[in-house]
Design a protein around this motif. Sequence first.
Motif, PDB file in Angstrom:
ATOM      1  N   THR A 238      13.120   3.948   3.071  1.00 21.64           N
ATOM      2  CA  THR A 238      12.628   4.096   1.610  1.00 21.64           C
ATOM      3  C   THR A 238      13.030   3.314   0.691  1.00 21.64           C
ATOM      4  OG1 THR A 238      14.632   5.714   1.138  1.00 21.64           O
ATOM      5  CG2 THR A 238      12.759   6.966   1.844  1.00 21.64           C
TER       6      THR A 238
ATOM      7  N   ARG B 252      13.397  -0.701  -0.998  1.00 19.18           N
ATOM      8  CA  ARG B 252      12.460  -1.623  -1.365  1.00 19.18           C
ATOM      9  C   ARG B 252      12.296  -2.405  -0.278  1.00 19.18           C
ATOM     10  NH1 ARG B 252      10.574  -2.690  -6.752  1.00 19.18           N
ATOM     11  NH2 ARG B 252      10.571  -4.931  -6.363  1.00 19.18           N
TER      12      ARG B 252
ATOM     13  N   GLU C 151      11.005  -9.450  -3.235  1.00 19.32           N
ATOM     14  CA  GLU C 151      11.000  -8.183  -3.142  1.00 19.32           C
ATOM     15  C   GLU C 151       9.590  -7.264  -3.256  1.00 19.32           C
ATOM     16  OE1 GLU C 151      13.836  -5.912  -5.338  1.00 19.32           O
ATOM     17  OE2 GLU C 151      15.665  -6.787  -4.580  1.00 19.32           O
ATOM     18  N   THR C 152       9.655  -6.162  -2.733  1.00 23.31           N
ATOM     19  CA  THR C 152       8.115  -5.470  -2.734  1.00 23.31           C
ATOM     20  C   THR C 152       8.388  -4.091  -3.026  1.00 23.31           C
ATOM     21  OG1 THR C 152       8.098  -4.975  -0.345  1.00 23.31           O
ATOM     22  CG2 THR C 152       7.120  -7.159  -1.098  1.00 23.31           C
ATOM     23  N   GLU C 153       7.564  -3.292  -3.304  1.00 32.87           N
ATOM     24  CA  GLU C 153       7.599  -2.003  -3.357  1.00 32.87           C
ATOM     25  C   GLU C 153       7.524  -1.151  -2.044  1.00 32.87           C
ATOM     26  OE1 GLU C 153       8.152   0.238  -5.964  1.00 32.87           O
ATOM     27  OE2 GLU C 153       8.349  -1.745  -7.084  1.00 32.87           O
ATOM     28  N   PRO C 154       8.369  -0.266  -1.776  1.00 28.90           N
ATOM     29  CA  PRO C 154       8.343   0.380  -0.322  1.00 28.90           C
ATOM     30  C   PRO C 154       7.033   0.680   0.149  1.00 28.90           C
ATOM     31  CG  PRO C 154       9.813   1.539  -1.979  1.00 28.90           C
ATOM     32  CD  PRO C 154       9.093   0.625  -2.847  1.00 28.90           C
TER      33      PRO C 154
ATOM     34  N   ASP D 126       4.493  -1.093   0.414  1.00 27.03           N
ATOM     35  CA  ASP D 126       3.477  -1.818  -0.126  1.00 27.03           C
ATOM     36  C   ASP D 126       2.588  -2.860   0.505  1.00 27.03           C
ATOM     37  OD1 ASP D 126       1.989  -1.936  -2.614  1.00 27.03           O
ATOM     38  OD2 ASP D 126       2.796  -3.886  -3.151  1.00 27.03           O
TER      39      ASP D 126
ATOM     40  N   ARG E 250       7.465  10.946   1.916  1.00 28.06           N
ATOM     41  CA  ARG E 250       6.905  10.907   0.191  1.00 28.06           C
ATOM     42  C   ARG E 250       7.406  12.396  -0.451  1.00 28.06           C
ATOM     43  NH1 ARG E 250       2.504   7.673   1.819  1.00 28.06           N
ATOM     44  NH2 ARG E 250       1.255   9.522   2.289  1.00 28.06           N
TER      45      ARG E 250
END
Length: 397
Positions: free
Chosen positions: A190, A192, A203-206, A208, A259
Amino acid sequence: MARVIIIGAGGVGTVVVHKVAKAPQVFTDIMLASRTKSKCDVIAKAVGANKISTAQVDANNVRQLVELFKSFKPEMVINVALPYQDLTIMDACLETGVNYLDTANYEPPDVAKFEYKWQWAYHDRFRNAGLIAILGCGFDPGVTGVFTAYASKHHFDEIHGLDIVDCNAGDHGKPFATNFNPEINIREVTQRGKYWENGKWIETEPHDIHKPLNYPNIGPRESYLIYHEELESLVKHFPTLKRARFWMTFGQDYLTHLRVIQNIGMASIRPILYEGKQIVPIQFLKAVLPNPGELGEHYSGETSIGCRIRGMKNHKEKTYYIYNNCKHQDAYKETGAQAVSYTTGVPAMIGVMMLITGRWKAAGVFNTEEFDPDPFMEQLSIHGLPWHELHDIDLEL
């Protein structure tokens, strides 16, 4: 030939115990220790023939660890306990003159960080003591580092791109379960995302970034870019890398459950007050989820983990894919554990074997890719994790 202590009586510990017991020419005396001795006793009984002694120890307590090490006098400690306990076990090893190996990097309990800096800081202390500590000697991390070193040694002049791909195409029959310690697993997947490109971390959103990838004997599976700790060490030790990424497969049901767990706060690592007591939500969740060590009996399907590499050889571009597939049913038949535990436990045993037999020699703190990969690769096939190579193919990435 050597006395060893295994700390941790979960699924991975179960595999390690079974495997070291099958190599009496290398491991002469074996002890399994954990906070709950009864768990150790069950595993020892399954191995049989009075091959394993057991003990109770709190791996958070350096004094208890030191007392245990002094009484048993091991040459090596195999740490398959929680990553929170890496540093206390390393401290006890330094105090008692014992070599060390683990399968996951240290992680502070109060913040989700997957970094080697805390353990790399021990290098001079282990070197000065004439001891060795090997970090992350499971499959990923661990074998993925050995695979990369093997590719560099035999197939590339320069490695430019590395994509580690991890697929679990198994079915355990549960609505939701994690394949290793739920607290660590959920924290890991979970966070990033992060990958290395052109000299910096991005870095990216989880979850994504994702795409379908084809896995041998499995077929296409949606694969998600996440951060995994071996990227940090591989980028350090292979400076020609221009891009390094890690991909893992997740089913839609798993992501939906994940989620919901996050949205209702059950993935939180921050203590809350409940009925006058402080509890950590993710630790409570761990208590009610299925035990990963007990998933094996009804697990079907297989895992596929490997490295997809591109680079240069003799001034020409080259692609290369090296991987292992492991069936859950085969792992359970041999050890009573599922394939995720098996693929972590077998490399841990092999790493210790490399040190005891003198195939890997050093003093200090090291990652697996810093050693000669060839003897390790030989043992993988012997001990249940055969590997396969594909040359000059479409890597899909």
